[in-house]
Design an enzyme around this catalytic site. Structure first.
Site, PDB file in Angstrom:
ATOM      1  N   CYS A  83     -21.537 -10.904 -14.724  1.00 36.58           N
ATOM      2  CA  CYS A  83     -22.803 -10.469 -14.977  1.00 36.58           C
ATOM      3  C   CYS A  83     -22.779  -8.981 -14.882  1.00 36.58           C
ATOM      4  CB  CYS A  83     -23.935 -10.744 -13.996  1.00 36.58           C
ATOM      5  SG  CYS A  83     -24.240 -12.446 -13.959  1.00 36.58           S
ATOM      6  N   HIS A 326     -32.210 -11.202 -18.506  1.00 39.11           N
ATOM      7  CA  HIS A 326     -30.876 -11.011 -18.259  1.00 39.11           C
ATOM      8  C   HIS A 326     -29.901 -11.663 -19.371  1.00 39.11           C
ATOM      9  CE1 HIS A 326     -27.250 -10.637 -15.972  1.00 39.11           C
ATOM     10  NE2 HIS A 326     -27.032 -11.906 -15.121  1.00 39.11           N
TER      11      HIS A 326
END
Length: 377
Positions: A83, A326
């Site tokens: 991430c 996201h």
């Protein structure tokens, strides 16, 4: 301090784009950033992406950008750091300029997730954990990891699930005003508290969603009014059993410490923050690790409204991962997009007088963290 500046920013809306390919999203963000920068000559391209190969069967993203945009035979690379892929891509571009190799670099990030099943995306995301570990073999997942942290935090402090809901509500309220956010529909505190449980105590609103989207930056040694004052990166434990303190994420703490030292500023100097709130609990831990609030006291700051866009330490005015969305490889770059707008005075939830801004991008359960500090000059 660095001698690197931001000249252009671009970003697609985050959300569900079944009809668009990952390539289309990526190119759209890059074109916008290049136009915003005045279409300069680009010396290199870095693209942050995590699961393009596993979910979209598409790699070579850097070369695709250079070819599609006619940038010539410039060096390109895809950067993977779970991430934190976007934040690491930015840092690689900065390091290329600081080395003297490049004058101007295009940095982009992209992820395409919504076309795939939840099971397939979850399987791909779990590659960001240590899969050769007892924890993983026992069934630990990302929600499970941060759920454990939340329960431990409740045990050691006066915090409760209500404080997680306050984080989720704040970020949804911020996203409602953000035209590029995935979730622009208002939510109530009661709706958040009563939402479907994912893993106790984390409900649906406490977990960042699957998202499609892309973002891009043009950075250069040539001066502009947005200075990248510092860039830092750290690593941390890849297993829960290796943590000295379950309520500490060392990679965040160390990358923040390094960024402050390099920039010659302290947390008290930062006007606006974009933090990696992959879960509502993560935001509370991060604001403590970055020394905005005392350890075990972040929940009180949330309760008192100090992290709202109108508070003394505005956190995630974009809506954060929880509500802006996201798209993994794009997240770290989307954070910078928001902070540049804040420093330009054009943000949706504008923080008055913002001059210094900080972004923090996390990978895995604490495997990577990048921190960038920007300054309006």
């Amino acid at each position: 301090m660095t001698n690197v500046y931001i000249h252009g920013i671009g970003m697609t809306r985050f959300g569900t784009f079944i009809e668009k390919s990952m390539k289309e999203l990526l190119i759209a963000a890059c074109l916008e950033a290049l136009k915003d920068a005045g279409n300069p000559k680009v010396d290199a391209v870095y693209v942050g992406n995590f699961m393009g190969g596993s979910i979209c069967n598409q790699e070579i993203l850097g070369a695709i950008v250079a070819n599609e945009l006619g940038l010539g035979p410039v060096p390109t690379a895809k950067v993977e750091g779970a991430c934190a892929s976007g934040g690491i891509a930015i840092r690689q571009g900065i390091m290329g300029i600081l080395s003297g190799e490049y004058d101007t670099v295009l940095v982009a990030g992209v992820e395409k997730m919504k076309h795939a099943s939840t099971a397939d995306v979850t399987h791909a995301i779990n590659a960001a954990m240590d899969n050769d570990s007892n924890e993983k073999l026992a069934g630990l997942t990302f929600p499970g990891f941060f759920g454990v942290l939340a329960n431990r935090y409740f045990h050691e402090t006066g915090a409760s699930k209500e404080h997680l809901a306050m984080v989720a509500l704040k970020n949804r309220e911020h996203a409602v005003n953000n035209p590029l956010a995935q979730f622009q529909k208002a939510a109530t505190f009661e709706e958040i508290m009563n939402a479907r449980m994912i893993t106790s105590p984390l409900g649906l609103f406490d977990c960042s969603p699957m998202t499609d989207g892309a973002a891009a930056l043009v950075i250069s040694k040539n001066k502009s009014n947005i200075h990248i004052r510092s860039s830092a990166q750290s690593s941390g434990p890849t297993q829960m059993q290796d943590a000295d303190d379950l309520l500490s994420i060392p990679a965040i703490r160390e990358s923040g410490k390094l960024a402050y030292e390099k920039a010659g500023v302290g947390p008290e100097d930062i006007d606006v923050v974009e933090i990696h709130d992959c879960f509502s609990m993560t935001e509370i831990i991060a604001i403590e690790e970055l020394c905005f609030f005392e350890k075990r006291q972040g929940w009180i700051a949330v309760q008192e409204g100090k992290t709202k866009s109108t508070g003394i330490r505005p956190v995630n005015p974009s809506g954060g991962l929880l509500s802006r969305g996201h798209p993994i490889g794009a997240t770290g770059i989307a954070q910078i997009y928001e902070l540049v707008r804040q420093l330009r005075g054009t943000a949706s939830n504008q923080v008055a007088g913002a001059r210094l801004a900080l972004s923090q991008n996390l990978g895995g359960t604490g495997s990577y963290s990048t921190v960038h500090i920007l300054e309006r000059v």
